[in-house]
Design an enzyme around this catalytic site. Structure first.
Site, PDB file in Angstrom:
ATOM      1  CB  CYS A 190      20.709 -15.682  44.859  1.00 20.15           C
ATOM      2  SG  CYS A 190      21.082 -17.297  45.458  1.00 20.15           S
ATOM      3  CG  HIS A 218      16.962 -13.370  40.822  1.00 20.49           C
ATOM      4  ND1 HIS A 218      18.061 -13.146  41.109  1.00 20.49           N
ATOM      5  CD2 HIS A 218      16.452 -14.378  41.453  1.00 20.49           C
ATOM      6  CE1 HIS A 218      18.444 -14.007  41.814  1.00 20.49           C
ATOM      7  NE2 HIS A 218      17.615 -14.958  42.283  1.00 20.49           N
ATOM      8  CD  GLU A 221      12.696 -11.072  37.990  1.00 22.24           C
ATOM      9  OE1 GLU A 221      13.073 -12.298  38.091  1.00 22.24           O
ATOM     10  OE2 GLU A 221      13.284 -10.107  37.699  1.00 22.24           O
ATOM     11  CE  LYS A 262      20.585 -15.615  38.661  1.00 21.06           C
ATOM     12  NZ  LYS A 262      19.880 -14.416  38.755  1.00 21.06           N
ATOM     13  CG  HIS A 283      21.571 -18.792  40.309  1.00 18.78           C
ATOM     14  ND1 HIS A 283      22.511 -17.277  40.707  1.00 18.78           N
ATOM     15  CD2 HIS A 283      20.639 -18.794  41.110  1.00 18.78           C
ATOM     16  CE1 HIS A 283      21.541 -17.089  41.796  1.00 18.78           C
ATOM     17  NE2 HIS A 283      20.499 -17.695  41.839  1.00 18.78           N
ATOM     18  CG  PHE A 320      17.491 -19.897  49.190  1.00 19.08           C
ATOM     19  CD1 PHE A 320      16.528 -19.623  48.147  1.00 19.08           C
ATOM     20  CD2 PHE A 320      18.043 -21.028  49.493  1.00 19.08           C
ATOM     21  CE1 PHE A 320      16.192 -20.734  46.963  1.00 19.08           C
ATOM     22  CE2 PHE A 320      17.735 -21.952  48.595  1.00 19.08           C
ATOM     23  CZ  PHE A 320      16.924 -21.842  47.537  1.00 19.08           C
TER      24      PHE A 320
END
Lengths: 414, 82
Positions: A164, A304, A315, A336, A341, A402
């Site tokens: 991502c 993110h 975050e 998002k 996403h 990931f």
């Protein structure tokens, strides 16, 4: 102020769950619209998938591309080409020598539709029924290859893969291509087309998707106490990067500059972010040092923030740790909440949003935050867009993937 | 089920048009796949795969290089069906 070594953004393109181009996507984002909807298929019942909604693309490629193009490209490449053509037009179609033009368009997962359709064909009808284009359509470098073919980009066509964070890493690599003198202009971004039952079921198996089937538009809710996972989305975004010198020489309109690229890896866990945020802090710090700005200059962060329990707060804790009291004047947006996403496309669409935010001095909203998480440590832009200050400003787009990939891009006004 | 030559030409023209974006009217019997229609080997194999499907025949790889024109392909398919 721009200097000759700076890399500037002169064109933007996108096809997303909010719209078929940048103007419609940006307008919908400022209006706080959700791109998530119940899917028009029977996958949930048929395969017992616990999720029946997604942020599907708003304008189908069938409405934009020619039939032979549709047949030769996986949807992931179709979206990339649509976004790249818009970005190229938006930049005024620079008359750059192909040897000085690069393409860096990433996908996090690759041509899953082609791969899985090919497997179905093989099992049901045998090897002779597989089309010869199967391999060039499923390979993850297919989108960047088709973009380079489309624009005649011969300085290099690259596809960096970091789940991502792929779209942001692609833009960071495009910046490096210009800084190191390999290219004057680079078309860079990310794409993803994984609204297919297998990846959806697989993400559901990893327990990372929202299961809010009765309320798709309210499902992506980063920083809300009731968030329960991300909403899978699809689409692409592409930016045209140029050396400031080249852009100035041709009199190009400049949106903003990408003045900092920060990269790190957690080496902590294959899917979970390091709860200490060490890697995230390192990426943001590197981007700020690269751009020679301090936390006091950063007025906006496009987070993110995927709407998962753990990820969102890691975050904001990282931002607080790095920024200290300067985090109080950061306007945090989690787009998002509206787009879902886009996986490999996420870092690119969010860079596009960050560039627009800096250029228009307007941070897009975060929707669906009925009850902000009490552990949220940074001011959040909710429901309505927030004005950003005048003068010289800096903003950061964070993207994490990931595998422990962390990418921070620092955007400044031109 | 056997097709007439005209039916095969029409069906083949549709496949070629779909793959290349050419007009079906351009896909005439005397046209060369490579020189007139600008079809590369990857596209040619795609067309062959679709033609096998549509006309219920098998066109072995070693035969494909002998199919220089649209007419050659129509004749081959016709013979293979009969």
């Amino acid at each position: 102020m721009t200097s000759a070594r700076d890399v500037v953004v002169t064109g933007l393109g996108a096809t997303t769950p909010l719209g078929g181009d940048v103007p419609s996507t940006w307008e919908a984002a400022l209006a706080g619209k959700s791109g998530a909807r119940t899917m028009d298929n029977d996958w949930a019942e048929r395969y017992e998938i616990p999720v029946n909604f997604a942020a599907t693309i708003k304008v189908k490629p069938e409405e934009v591309l020619k039939r032979p193009e549709l047949k030769r490209m996986d949807p992931s490449a179709q979206y990339a080409v649509i976004a790249a053509r818009e970005a190229w037009r938006d930049a005024g179609e620079p008359e750059v020598d192909g040897e000085r033009l690069g393409s860096v368009v990433s996908s996090g997962i690759g041509g899953v539709w082609t791969l899985l359709d090919g497997w179905d064909t093989l099992r049901e009808r045998g090897a002779r029924r597989l089309l010869p284009m199967t391999v060039p359509m499923l390979m993850p470098n297919s989108p960047t290859a088709f973009v380079s073919l489309d624009l005649g980009a011969r300085a290099g066509a690259h596809a960096l893969v970091s789940a991502c964070a792929s779209g942001a890493e692609a833009i960071g690599y495009g910046v490096e291509m210009i800084r190191t003198g390999r290219a004057d202009v680079v078309v860079a971004g990310g794409t993803e087309a994984t609204i297919h039952p297998m990846p959806i079921a697989a993400f559901a198996a990893s327990r990372t998707l929202s299961l809010r089937n009765d309320d798709p538009e309210g499902a992506s809710r980063p920083y809300d106490v009731d968030r329960d996972g991300f909403v899978i989305g699809e689409g692409a975004a592409v930016v045209v990067l140029e050396s400031a010198e080249y852009a100035a020489a041709r009199g190009a309109r400049v949106y903003a500059k990408v003045s900092g690229v920060g990269l790190s890896s957690d080496a902590y866990h294959i899917t979970s972010p390091d709860p200490d945020g060490t890697g995230q802090v390192a990426a943001m710090r590197a981007a700020m040092e690269d751009a020679r700005v301090t936390a006091a200059d950063v007025v906006h962060v496009n987070a993110h923030a995927t709407s998962t329990k753990v990820g969102d707060l890691t975050e904001t804790a990282s931002i607080r740790r790095l920024f200290g009291s300067d985090a109080d004047h950061v306007q945090l947006s989690a787009t998002k909440s509206m787009t879902g996403h886009l996986l490999g496309g996420a870092g690119a669409i969010e860079t596009m949003f960050t560039v627009k935010a800096v250029a228009e001095r307007l941070a897009p909203p975060t929707i669906n935050v009925a009850n902000p998480d009490p552990e949220l440590q940074v001011p959040l832009v909710r429901d309505e867009p927030a004005k950003l200050p005048g003068g010289d400003i800096a903003a950061i787009n964070n993207s994490f993937g990931f595998g422990g990939h962390n990418v921070a891009l620092l955007i400044q006004n031109a | 089920m056997a097709n007439t030559e005209q039916e095969i030409l029409t069906g083949l023209a549709e496949i070629v048009a779909e793959e290349t974006g050419l007009d079906t009217a351009d896909v005439a019997l005397e046209k060369s796949f490579t020189d007139d229609l600008d079809i590369d080997s990857l596209s040619m194999m795609t067309i062959v795969t679709h033609a096998e499907d549509k006309f219920g025949v098998r066109i072995p790889d070693e035969e494909v290089k002998n199919l220089a024109t649209v007419g050659d392909a129509v004749s081959y398919i016709k013979t293979a069906q009969d």
